[in-house]
Motif scaffolding. Structure first.
Motif, PDB file in Angstrom:
ATOM      1  N   ARG A 124      37.369 -20.073  39.290  1.00 52.65           N
ATOM      2  CA  ARG A 124      38.007 -19.467  38.102  1.00 52.65           C
ATOM      3  C   ARG A 124      37.406 -20.010  36.811  1.00 52.65           C
ATOM      4  O   ARG A 124      37.158 -19.266  35.864  1.00 52.65           O
ATOM      5  CB  ARG A 124      39.509 -19.727  38.124  1.00 52.65           C
TER       6      ARG A 124
ATOM      7  N   ASN B  76      33.870 -18.707  36.080  1.00 56.44           N
ATOM      8  CA  ASN B  76      33.982 -17.358  35.501  1.00 56.44           C
ATOM      9  C   ASN B  76      34.478 -17.420  34.059  1.00 56.44           C
ATOM     10  O   ASN B  76      33.965 -16.714  33.189  1.00 56.44           O
ATOM     11  CB  ASN B  76      34.897 -16.482  36.341  1.00 56.44           C
ATOM     12  N   ALA B  77      35.461 -18.278  33.792  1.00 59.76           N
ATOM     13  CA  ALA B  77      36.011 -18.399  32.435  1.00 59.76           C
ATOM     14  C   ALA B  77      34.966 -18.918  31.454  1.00 59.76           C
ATOM     15  O   ALA B  77      34.944 -18.506  30.288  1.00 59.76           O
ATOM     16  CB  ALA B  77      37.234 -19.319  32.437  1.00 59.76           C
TER      17      ALA B  77
ATOM     18  N   TRP C 168      31.845 -18.225  31.337  1.00 63.81           N
ATOM     19  CA  TRP C 168      30.994 -17.124  30.907  1.00 63.81           C
ATOM     20  C   TRP C 168      31.769 -16.006  30.229  1.00 63.81           C
ATOM     21  O   TRP C 168      31.212 -15.295  29.393  1.00 63.81           O
ATOM     22  CB  TRP C 168      30.194 -16.585  32.092  1.00 63.81           C
ATOM     23  N   GLU C 169      33.035 -15.842  30.563  1.00 64.59           N
ATOM     24  CA  GLU C 169      33.816 -14.759  29.962  1.00 64.59           C
ATOM     25  C   GLU C 169      34.458 -15.168  28.644  1.00 64.59           C
ATOM     26  O   GLU C 169      34.556 -14.359  27.727  1.00 64.59           O
ATOM     27  CB  GLU C 169      34.892 -14.296  30.949  1.00 64.59           C
ATOM     28  N   GLU C 170      34.913 -16.410  28.548  1.00 60.00           N
ATOM     29  CA  GLU C 170      35.674 -16.848  27.376  1.00 60.00           C
ATOM     30  C   GLU C 170      35.001 -17.978  26.611  1.00 60.00           C
ATOM     31  O   GLU C 170      35.419 -18.311  25.508  1.00 60.00           O
ATOM     32  CB  GLU C 170      37.056 -17.344  27.823  1.00 60.00           C
TER      33      GLU C 170
ATOM     34  N   ARG D 104      29.163 -19.054  24.144  1.00 61.27           N
ATOM     35  CA  ARG D 104      27.897 -18.617  24.731  1.00 61.27           C
ATOM     36  C   ARG D 104      26.704 -19.418  24.186  1.00 61.27           C
ATOM     37  O   ARG D 104      25.763 -19.709  24.913  1.00 61.27           O
ATOM     38  CB  ARG D 104      27.660 -17.131  24.473  1.00 61.27           C
TER      39      ARG D 104
ATOM     40  N   PRO E 207      24.628 -14.790  32.589  1.00 60.34           N
ATOM     41  CA  PRO E 207      25.718 -15.542  33.223  1.00 60.34           C
ATOM     42  C   PRO E 207      25.354 -16.025  34.625  1.00 60.34           C
ATOM     43  O   PRO E 207      24.742 -15.305  35.400  1.00 60.34           O
ATOM     44  CB  PRO E 207      26.865 -14.524  33.305  1.00 60.34           C
TER      45      PRO E 207
ATOM     46  N   ARG F 152      26.994 -16.922  37.891  1.00 57.42           N
ATOM     47  CA  ARG F 152      28.265 -16.768  38.605  1.00 57.42           C
ATOM     48  C   ARG F 152      28.309 -17.611  39.872  1.00 57.42           C
ATOM     49  O   ARG F 152      29.358 -17.848  40.423  1.00 57.42           O
ATOM     50  CB  ARG F 152      28.495 -15.303  38.964  1.00 57.42           C
TER      51      ARG F 152
END
Length: 126
Positions: A70, A73-74, A76-78, A81, A93, A95
């Motif tokens: 989790r 993923n967070a 790269w998403e939140e 950058r 990203p 993963r």
């Protein structure tokens, strides 16, 4: 605060997410790669990383595994950058959990991005 925690907070910023499992997993990866000189290709998350990280943070290996996935993923998403690009030296990203743990471990231990080290001095690591 341990360096791995500082780097994770640098990516995610102030967060209520539980980062302990990820931080301990990064520390175990650093120990395996740099102190024990274990071949990176032979490191298995379920056999080498998660059990030790779980023991250090008092959780089950399954809970650590889910939490780490989790948080990767967070990141790269939140996450930040620009800071991630500094840590990883890569635009896209990542993963794959093992690869992300390696990137974080290299940055925490050497202060250099994983991909940069592998391009410039691949003999530095096993």
């Amino acid at each position: 605060m341990v360096k791995s925690e500082a780097v994770i907070y640098g990516i995610l910023g102030p967060t209520r997410k539980e980062i302990d499992g990820l931080a301990r997993s990064v520390e175990v990866m650093m120990e395996l790669v740099f102190l024990e000189r274990k071949d990176m290709g032979k490191i298995k998350l379920s056999r080498h990383i998660y059990p030790q990280a779980a023991q250090r943070c008092g959780k089950s290996p399954g809970a650590v595994s889910r939490g780490v996935q989790r948080l990767v993923n967070a990141c790269w998403e939140e996450g930040d950058r620009e800071y991630l690009k500094t840590i990883v030296d890569w635009e896209y990203p990542i993963r794959d959990v093992k690869e992300m743990l390696l990137c974080l471990a290299f940055y925490c231990y050497l202060g250099e991005p994983y991909f940069k080290v592998m391009r410039e001095d691949p003999m530095l690591v096993p």
